[in-house]
Design a protein around this motif. Structure first.
Motif, PDB file in Angstrom:
ATOM      1  N   HIS A 139      -0.626   6.534  -6.091  1.00  0.00           N
ATOM      2  CA  HIS A 139      -1.511   6.435  -4.938  1.00  0.00           C
ATOM      3  C   HIS A 139      -2.108   5.032  -4.849  1.00  0.00           C
ATOM      4  N   LEU A 140      -2.468   4.643  -3.631  1.00  0.00           N
ATOM      5  CA  LEU A 140      -2.934   3.287  -3.387  1.00  0.00           C
ATOM      6  C   LEU A 140      -4.407   3.218  -2.991  1.00  0.00           C
ATOM      7  N   TYR A 141      -4.940   4.333  -2.519  1.00  0.00           N
ATOM      8  CA  TYR A 141      -6.306   4.354  -2.004  1.00  0.00           C
ATOM      9  C   TYR A 141      -7.155   5.257  -2.879  1.00  0.00           C
ATOM     10  N   PHE A 142      -8.348   4.804  -3.168  1.00  0.00           N
ATOM     11  CA  PHE A 142      -9.217   5.541  -4.067  1.00  0.00           C
ATOM     12  C   PHE A 142     -10.589   5.681  -3.426  1.00  0.00           C
ATOM     13  N   TYR A 143     -11.219   6.802  -3.722  1.00  0.00           N
ATOM     14  CA  TYR A 143     -12.451   7.135  -3.029  1.00  0.00           C
ATOM     15  C   TYR A 143     -13.457   7.776  -3.998  1.00  0.00           C
ATOM     16  N   TRP A 144     -14.712   7.650  -3.627  1.00  0.00           N
ATOM     17  CA  TRP A 144     -15.774   8.443  -4.255  1.00  0.00           C
ATOM     18  C   TRP A 144     -16.550   9.159  -3.150  1.00  0.00           C
TER      19      TRP A 144
END
Lengths: 112, 116
Positions: free
Chosen positions: A29-34
């Motif tokens: 995966h390329l996008y990371f979130y909190w």
């Protein structure tokens, strides 16, 4: 099935202390979130991260928060000086092209 | 601004009965729509998602949802509820964007209780 892994599952900290919440996103995966969920309330977006920089952040994500991808696998959320109102469940998520989101099981942060 | 409304805070359904959880969204362009389920103390599990194409979407655990653009709705349904379906259900909307990385906006959730 690939998973997003979060550690620890529960953390208790004293007000004013710094905490680091850790996440291992899905490897391709390329996008990371909190995201954050205060008890009894809805899930709220904090920040997204792409290509080693913040791509979007909410008004909740103020100067006490920071994110980092210190190596090729981890993604961290740091809260510099915790307040009582930071007590919440914090969810990490990742997504790849095709816009599928996968959430981790969360870290419950309790500030005392 | 995007928003998601889940009008029902709490629903109780008898085991074996059908279920419909309502979700209405406000968004100017074509939305990406999701339903997540959260069991007590657990994370968010994706039930199903809608990006484009067939407006009736099948998900896991026997759930389905129908996208109705004219009503700005994306209601979740299940023909026969099991006791294990008791949980919190969240509807979420995301941007119709070529690039991912944009935020999901969540509704406040609907708590489902199942009676025997």
């Amino acid at each position: 099935e690939p998973e997003v892994t979060q550690t620890p599952s529960h953390q208790v900290t004293q007000m004013g202390q710094e905490v680091i919440l850790r996440c291992v996103p899905i490897s391709n995966h390329l996008y990371f979130y909190w995201y954050r969920q205060i008890l009894g309330q809805k899930v709220e977006f904090l920040v997204s991260f792409y290509n080693n920089e913040i791509s979007e952040k909410s008004e909740i994500f103020d100067d006490q928060f920071s994110v980092e991808r210190p190596d090729g696998s981890n993604f961290t959320l740091k809260i510099r000086s915790t307040k009582l109102e930071d007590s919440a469940m914090y969810f990490c998520a990742s997504s790849g092209r095709g816009y599928g989101y996968t959430f981790g099981s969360g870290t419950r942060l309790t500030v005392v | 601004a995007q928003s998601v409304t889940q009008p029902d805070i709490h629903i109780t359904v008898s085991e074996g009965a059908s279920l419909e959880l309502r979700c209405n969204y406000s968004y100017g362009a074509t939305p990406y729509l999701f339903w997540y389920v959260q069991s007590p103390g657990q994370g968010l599990q994706l039930l199903l998602k809608y990006f484009s194409g067939d407006t009736l979407v099948q998900g896991i655990k026997g759930f389905e949802a129908e996208f109705k653009r004219s009503q700005s709705s994306f209601n979740l349904r299940k023909p026969s509820v099991h006791w294990s379906d008791a949980a919190e259900y969240f509807c979420a909307v995301g941007e119709d964007s070529v690039q991912a990385g944009t935020a999901l906006i969540f509704g406040k959730g609907t708590t489902l209780s199942v009676s025997s």
